[in-house]
Write a protein that holds these residues in place. Structure first.
Motif, short mmCIF file in Angstrom:
data_model
loop_
_atom_site.label_atom_id
_atom_site.label_comp_id
_atom_site.label_asym_id
_atom_site.label_seq_id
_atom_site.Cartn_x
_atom_site.Cartn_y
_atom_site.Cartn_z
N VAL A 297 13.48 -19.96 -6.76
CA VAL A 297 13.18 -20.05 -8.19
C VAL A 297 11.66 -20.13 -8.29
CG1 VAL A 297 13.41 -21.37 -10.31
CG2 VAL A 297 15.35 -21.20 -8.74
N TYR A 298 11.08 -19.17 -8.97
CA TYR A 298 9.62 -19.04 -8.91
C TYR A 298 9.08 -18.56 -10.25
CZ TYR A 298 5.06 -17.53 -7.08
OH TYR A 298 3.72 -17.37 -6.84
N GLY A 299 8.04 -19.23 -10.70
CA GLY A 299 7.34 -18.77 -11.89
C GLY A 299 6.10 -18.01 -11.49
N GLN B 15 9.90 -24.01 -12.95
CA GLN B 15 10.98 -23.29 -13.62
C GLN B 15 10.60 -21.82 -13.73
OE1 GLN B 15 13.89 -24.54 -15.07
NE2 GLN B 15 13.57 -26.69 -14.53
N SER B 16 11.61 -20.96 -13.73
CA SER B 16 11.38 -19.54 -13.98
C SER B 16 11.23 -19.32 -15.48
CB SER B 16 12.56 -18.72 -13.45
OG SER B 16 12.56 -17.43 -14.01
N ARG C 217 15.56 -17.23 -14.10
CA ARG C 217 16.11 -16.35 -13.09
C ARG C 217 16.16 -17.06 -11.73
NH1 ARG C 217 19.35 -12.65 -13.99
NH2 ARG C 217 18.60 -11.26 -12.34
N PRO D 18 10.49 -12.64 -12.74
CA PRO D 18 10.60 -14.00 -12.21
C PRO D 18 11.59 -14.84 -12.98
CG PRO D 18 8.64 -13.82 -13.53
CD PRO D 18 9.24 -12.44 -13.47
#
Length: 257
Positions: free
Chosen positions: A115-117, A162-163, A167, A257
């Motif tokens: 999970v990547y912003g 948080q994405s 996602r 993302p």
């Protein structure tokens, strides 16, 4: 007395000379035709090799996780996406469980969740074992007995962001492409490393041979407005001659993302 007819010595010599000239021309014609056919066949083989290699690289890179591309020297590394969905909740009270929208096809266990912003370094995506960060511990199972279904991790994990679109990606182990002399090799199953290995452990599978000069990788990271773009270029050389076939390709990596 009856007179006999025949060829003179001069006539025989002239015929032999003419036959020699015709034979020489014929041999040269056949030789040049054969050489031309071999050259055309070699060019077609290099062109086919270039298409197959560039298409294989492009297809794999289109499934790379956004912003996981790392380049060091003549080595390219990325994290392949195996599945994706939207998460319902991220965080406690159970940090080893993530409720999600059902997958179209359940991913295999042993893979990991990302999970990547935005922000940070691509190296963060390769960091394992800390219990924190964008990359989780391995997936133990998918629990379909609850609604919504939950991803069950092998150990607790706290994502540090948080994405933007909630996602969630399931990813496999990293893959690398590295040049080794006249070979381009593909490395896999060597695990996650915070710093990029050049090349990774193992011999790697040969993806292309007969390379001349360096393989070039050029990467433009994705942003909120556009996807990432990777350009790669290499040159194939005829092993029996000096002819070369340059290859250049540009791949867009969708940034979701």
């Amino acid at each position: 007395m009856r007179r006999q007819h025949g060829f003179t010595l001069v006539e025989l010599v002239m015929v032999i000379v003419l036959l020699g000239i015709v034979a020489t021309i014929s041999v040269q014609f056949v030789s040049l035709s054969t050489r031309g056919a071999l050259d055309v066949g070699a060019r077609q083989q290099r062109a086919l090799q270039a298409v197959v290699v560039s298409e294989q690289i492009s297809r794999e890179l289109r499934n790379a996780f956004p912003n996981s591309i790392r380049i060091s020297g003549n080595c390219l590394e990325w994290i392949p996406v195996e599945a994706a969905t939207t998460y319902i909740r991220l965080g406690g009270p159970d940090f080893d469980r993530i409720p999600v929208v059902p997958f179209a096809e359940a991913p295999e266990t042993g893979n990991r969740v990302i999970v990547y912003g935005y922000g940070g370094s691509p190296d963060d995506l390769y960091t394992v074992g800390s219990g924190r960060g964008p990359l989780s511990s391995p997936i133990q199972s998918i629990d379909d007995s609850v609604s919504p279904p939950e991803i069950v991790l092998e150990s607790d994990h706290r994502f540090n962001g948080q994405s933007p679109e909630r996602r969630l990606y399931v990813v496999g182990e990293p893959i690398s492409l590295c040049q080794a002399g006249s070979f381009l090799r593909r490395y896999s199953n060597y695990g996650f490393n915070t710093s990029q290995s050049i090349p990774p452990a193992g011999t790697g599978a040969v993806l292309a041979a007969n390379l001349t000069g360096p393989v070039e990788f050029d990467y433009s990271p994705g942003t909120l407005e556009r996807g990432a773009i990777l350009r790669f270029a290499f040159t194939l050389k005829d092993p029996a001659g000096d002819e070369i076939t340059p290859v250049s390709q540009e791949v867009q990596i969708r940034n979701v993302p």
